[in-house]
Write a protein that holds these residues in place. Structure first.
Motif, PDB file in Angstrom:
ATOM      1  N   LYS A 170      -9.376 -84.790 -32.768  1.00 16.59           N
ATOM      2  CA  LYS A 170      -8.978 -83.393 -32.167  1.00 16.59           C
ATOM      3  C   LYS A 170      -7.720 -83.121 -31.827  1.00 16.59           C
ATOM      4  O   LYS A 170      -6.935 -82.017 -32.216  1.00 16.59           O
ATOM      5  CB  LYS A 170      -9.990 -83.071 -31.270  1.00 16.59           C
ATOM      6  CG  LYS A 170     -11.309 -83.035 -31.709  1.00 16.59           C
ATOM      7  CD  LYS A 170     -12.416 -82.459 -30.482  1.00 16.59           C
ATOM      8  CE  LYS A 170     -13.752 -82.587 -30.764  1.00 16.59           C
ATOM      9  NZ  LYS A 170     -14.878 -82.246 -29.763  1.00 16.59           N
ATOM     10  N   ALA A 171      -7.114 -83.866 -31.146  1.00 15.98           N
ATOM     11  CA  ALA A 171      -5.795 -83.737 -30.724  1.00 15.98           C
ATOM     12  C   ALA A 171      -4.789 -83.705 -32.141  1.00 15.98           C
ATOM     13  O   ALA A 171      -3.830 -82.923 -32.029  1.00 15.98           O
ATOM     14  CB  ALA A 171      -5.230 -84.880 -29.812  1.00 15.98           C
ATOM     15  N   THR A 172      -4.942 -84.629 -33.054  1.00 13.99           N
ATOM     16  CA  THR A 172      -4.078 -84.685 -34.340  1.00 13.99           C
ATOM     17  C   THR A 172      -4.584 -83.287 -35.068  1.00 13.99           C
ATOM     18  O   THR A 172      -3.444 -82.735 -35.362  1.00 13.99           O
ATOM     19  CB  THR A 172      -4.474 -85.909 -34.956  1.00 13.99           C
ATOM     20  OG1 THR A 172      -4.399 -87.018 -34.250  1.00 13.99           O
ATOM     21  CG2 THR A 172      -3.784 -86.122 -36.267  1.00 13.99           C
ATOM     22  N   ARG A 173      -5.473 -82.899 -35.072  1.00  9.63           N
ATOM     23  CA  ARG A 173      -5.760 -81.496 -35.591  1.00  9.63           C
ATOM     24  C   ARG A 173      -5.131 -80.468 -35.175  1.00  9.63           C
ATOM     25  O   ARG A 173      -4.356 -79.654 -35.736  1.00  9.63           O
ATOM     26  CB  ARG A 173      -7.361 -81.478 -35.898  1.00  9.63           C
ATOM     27  CG  ARG A 173      -8.038 -80.203 -36.414  1.00  9.63           C
ATOM     28  CD  ARG A 173      -9.260 -80.118 -36.456  1.00  9.63           C
ATOM     29  NE  ARG A 173      -9.970 -80.173 -35.206  1.00  9.63           N
ATOM     30  CZ  ARG A 173     -11.257 -79.892 -34.987  1.00  9.63           C
ATOM     31  NH1 ARG A 173     -12.120 -80.001 -35.919  1.00  9.63           N
ATOM     32  NH2 ARG A 173     -11.714 -79.813 -33.713  1.00  9.63           N
ATOM     33  N   LEU A 174      -5.186 -80.553 -33.917  1.00  8.20           N
ATOM     34  CA  LEU A 174      -4.294 -79.479 -33.340  1.00  8.20           C
ATOM     35  C   LEU A 174      -2.626 -79.354 -33.423  1.00  8.20           C
ATOM     36  O   LEU A 174      -2.216 -78.328 -33.607  1.00  8.20           O
ATOM     37  CB  LEU A 174      -4.846 -79.331 -31.607  1.00  8.20           C
ATOM     38  CG  LEU A 174      -4.154 -78.092 -30.917  1.00  8.20           C
ATOM     39  CD1 LEU A 174      -4.445 -76.717 -31.407  1.00  8.20           C
ATOM     40  CD2 LEU A 174      -4.596 -78.452 -29.492  1.00  8.20           C
ATOM     41  N   LYS A 175      -2.238 -80.518 -33.254  1.00 10.96           N
ATOM     42  CA  LYS A 175      -1.070 -80.794 -33.593  1.00 10.96           C
ATOM     43  C   LYS A 175      -0.584 -80.562 -35.005  1.00 10.96           C
ATOM     44  O   LYS A 175       0.344 -79.745 -35.405  1.00 10.96           O
ATOM     45  CB  LYS A 175      -0.384 -82.176 -33.308  1.00 10.96           C
ATOM     46  CG  LYS A 175      -0.347 -82.781 -31.994  1.00 10.96           C
ATOM     47  CD  LYS A 175      -0.190 -84.155 -31.678  1.00 10.96           C
ATOM     48  CE  LYS A 175      -0.150 -84.599 -30.251  1.00 10.96           C
ATOM     49  NZ  LYS A 175       0.152 -85.807 -30.026  1.00 10.96           N
ATOM     50  N   LEU A 176      -1.390 -80.614 -35.988  1.00 14.48           N
ATOM     51  CA  LEU A 176      -1.273 -80.485 -37.191  1.00 14.48           C
ATOM     52  C   LEU A 176      -1.126 -79.120 -37.508  1.00 14.48           C
ATOM     53  O   LEU A 176      -0.182 -78.402 -38.350  1.00 14.48           O
ATOM     54  CB  LEU A 176      -2.129 -80.957 -38.089  1.00 14.48           C
ATOM     55  CG  LEU A 176      -1.888 -82.645 -38.588  1.00 14.48           C
ATOM     56  CD1 LEU A 176      -3.243 -83.209 -39.388  1.00 14.48           C
ATOM     57  CD2 LEU A 176      -0.611 -82.580 -39.402  1.00 14.48           C
ATOM     58  N   LEU A 207       1.288 -81.025 -45.111  1.00 18.03           N
ATOM     59  CA  LEU A 207       0.545 -80.819 -43.743  1.00 18.03           C
ATOM     60  C   LEU A 207      -0.700 -80.132 -43.894  1.00 18.03           C
ATOM     61  O   LEU A 207      -1.727 -80.794 -43.001  1.00 18.03           O
ATOM     62  CB  LEU A 207       1.504 -79.807 -43.037  1.00 18.03           C
ATOM     63  CG  LEU A 207       2.683 -80.259 -42.508  1.00 18.03           C
ATOM     64  CD1 LEU A 207       3.757 -79.220 -41.888  1.00 18.03           C
ATOM     65  CD2 LEU A 207       2.567 -81.578 -41.497  1.00 18.03           C
ATOM     66  N   VAL A 208      -1.019 -79.363 -44.680  1.00 15.03           N
ATOM     67  CA  VAL A 208      -2.296 -78.859 -44.805  1.00 15.03           C
ATOM     68  C   VAL A 208      -3.502 -79.745 -45.267  1.00 15.03           C
ATOM     69  O   VAL A 208      -4.586 -79.801 -44.921  1.00 15.03           O
ATOM     70  CB  VAL A 208      -2.432 -77.423 -45.774  1.00 15.03           C
ATOM     71  CG1 VAL A 208      -3.791 -76.869 -46.181  1.00 15.03           C
ATOM     72  CG2 VAL A 208      -1.599 -76.399 -45.057  1.00 15.03           C
ATOM     73  N   ALA A 209      -2.879 -80.565 -46.365  1.00 10.75           N
ATOM     74  CA  ALA A 209      -3.862 -81.588 -46.719  1.00 10.75           C
ATOM     75  C   ALA A 209      -4.332 -82.459 -45.549  1.00 10.75           C
ATOM     76  O   ALA A 209      -5.571 -82.954 -45.499  1.00 10.75           O
ATOM     77  CB  ALA A 209      -3.140 -82.233 -48.099  1.00 10.75           C
ATOM     78  N   GLU A 210      -3.353 -82.976 -44.820  1.00 11.75           N
ATOM     79  CA  GLU A 210      -3.486 -83.959 -43.691  1.00 11.75           C
ATOM     80  C   GLU A 210      -4.415 -83.026 -42.734  1.00 11.75           C
ATOM     81  O   GLU A 210      -5.319 -83.896 -42.024  1.00 11.75           O
ATOM     82  CB  GLU A 210      -2.102 -84.430 -42.889  1.00 11.75           C
ATOM     83  CG  GLU A 210      -1.347 -85.063 -43.702  1.00 11.75           C
ATOM     84  CD  GLU A 210      -0.081 -85.592 -43.080  1.00 11.75           C
ATOM     85  OE1 GLU A 210       0.139 -85.451 -41.732  1.00 11.75           O
ATOM     86  OE2 GLU A 210       0.988 -85.467 -43.708  1.00 11.75           O
ATOM     87  N   TYR A 211      -4.153 -81.922 -42.357  1.00 12.29           N
ATOM     88  CA  TYR A 211      -5.142 -81.043 -41.583  1.00 12.29           C
ATOM     89  C   TYR A 211      -6.515 -81.170 -42.168  1.00 12.29           C
ATOM     90  O   TYR A 211      -7.552 -81.474 -41.370  1.00 12.29           O
ATOM     91  CB  TYR A 211      -4.425 -79.598 -41.515  1.00 12.29           C
ATOM     92  CG  TYR A 211      -5.441 -78.787 -40.620  1.00 12.29           C
ATOM     93  CD1 TYR A 211      -5.241 -78.596 -39.179  1.00 12.29           C
ATOM     94  CD2 TYR A 211      -6.490 -78.051 -41.121  1.00 12.29           C
ATOM     95  CE1 TYR A 211      -6.238 -78.022 -38.520  1.00 12.29           C
ATOM     96  CE2 TYR A 211      -7.373 -77.560 -40.516  1.00 12.29           C
ATOM     97  CZ  TYR A 211      -7.287 -77.380 -39.023  1.00 12.29           C
ATOM     98  OH  TYR A 211      -8.301 -76.645 -38.233  1.00 12.29           O
ATOM     99  N   ASN A 228      -7.898 -83.042 -44.208  1.00 18.75           N
ATOM    100  CA  ASN A 228      -8.694 -84.550 -43.987  1.00 18.75           C
ATOM    101  C   ASN A 228      -8.919 -84.785 -42.418  1.00 18.75           C
ATOM    102  O   ASN A 228      -9.998 -85.202 -42.401  1.00 18.75           O
ATOM    103  CB  ASN A 228      -7.555 -85.274 -44.637  1.00 18.75           C
ATOM    104  CG  ASN A 228      -8.195 -87.039 -44.501  1.00 18.75           C
ATOM    105  OD1 ASN A 228      -9.249 -87.039 -44.965  1.00 18.75           O
ATOM    106  ND2 ASN A 228      -7.407 -87.915 -44.222  1.00 18.75           N
ATOM    107  N   THR A 229      -8.315 -84.381 -41.558  1.00 16.38           N
ATOM    108  CA  THR A 229      -8.589 -84.787 -40.312  1.00 16.38           C
ATOM    109  C   THR A 229      -9.590 -83.920 -39.704  1.00 16.38           C
ATOM    110  O   THR A 229     -10.607 -84.521 -39.230  1.00 16.38           O
ATOM    111  CB  THR A 229      -7.094 -84.369 -39.227  1.00 16.38           C
ATOM    112  OG1 THR A 229      -5.906 -85.237 -39.726  1.00 16.38           O
ATOM    113  CG2 THR A 229      -7.551 -84.718 -37.849  1.00 16.38           C
ATOM    114  N   ASP A 230      -9.608 -82.754 -40.261  1.00 12.70           N
ATOM    115  CA  ASP A 230     -10.531 -81.742 -39.737  1.00 12.70           C
ATOM    116  C   ASP A 230     -12.060 -82.096 -40.447  1.00 12.70           C
ATOM    117  O   ASP A 230     -13.067 -82.407 -39.702  1.00 12.70           O
ATOM    118  CB  ASP A 230     -10.552 -80.231 -40.240  1.00 12.70           C
ATOM    119  CG  ASP A 230     -11.557 -79.353 -39.650  1.00 12.70           C
ATOM    120  OD1 ASP A 230     -11.790 -79.235 -38.537  1.00 12.70           O
ATOM    121  OD2 ASP A 230     -11.990 -78.570 -40.615  1.00 12.70           O
TER     122      ASP A 230
END
Length: 83
Positions: A62-68, A31-35, A37-39
């Protein structure tokens, strides 16, 4: 100029504690790695002067980042919860 979000600061957790949690929990690590990457993608899109992505795509990032971030916080609070 856009700046990357400091996840540890946002969650009020030390970088050392986050490292320990990630090491102990592969789901959290993912999850943190995905966050991260998205950030990174979000910040890159915000800093680019040419319209490489649309406003809708940026909003979605931005919505994906917040959900993560919400999932990460939930995982830290309850490591046994499904992702």
């Amino acid at each position: 100029m856009a700046a990357a979000h400091d996840l540890c600061q946002d969650l009020d957790i030390s970088a050392e504690k986050m490292h320990q949690l990630r090491k102990a929990d592969p789901e959290l690590d993912t999850l943190v790695a995905e966050y991260e990457n998205t950030d990174r993608r979000t910040v890159d899109a915000e800093e680019t002067t040419s319209a490489i992505i649309s406003d809708e795509e940026l909003t979605a990032l931005k919505a994906t980042r917040l959900k993560l971030k919400d999932k990460i916080l939930q995982r830290i609070r309850n490591p046994e919860a499904p992702v």
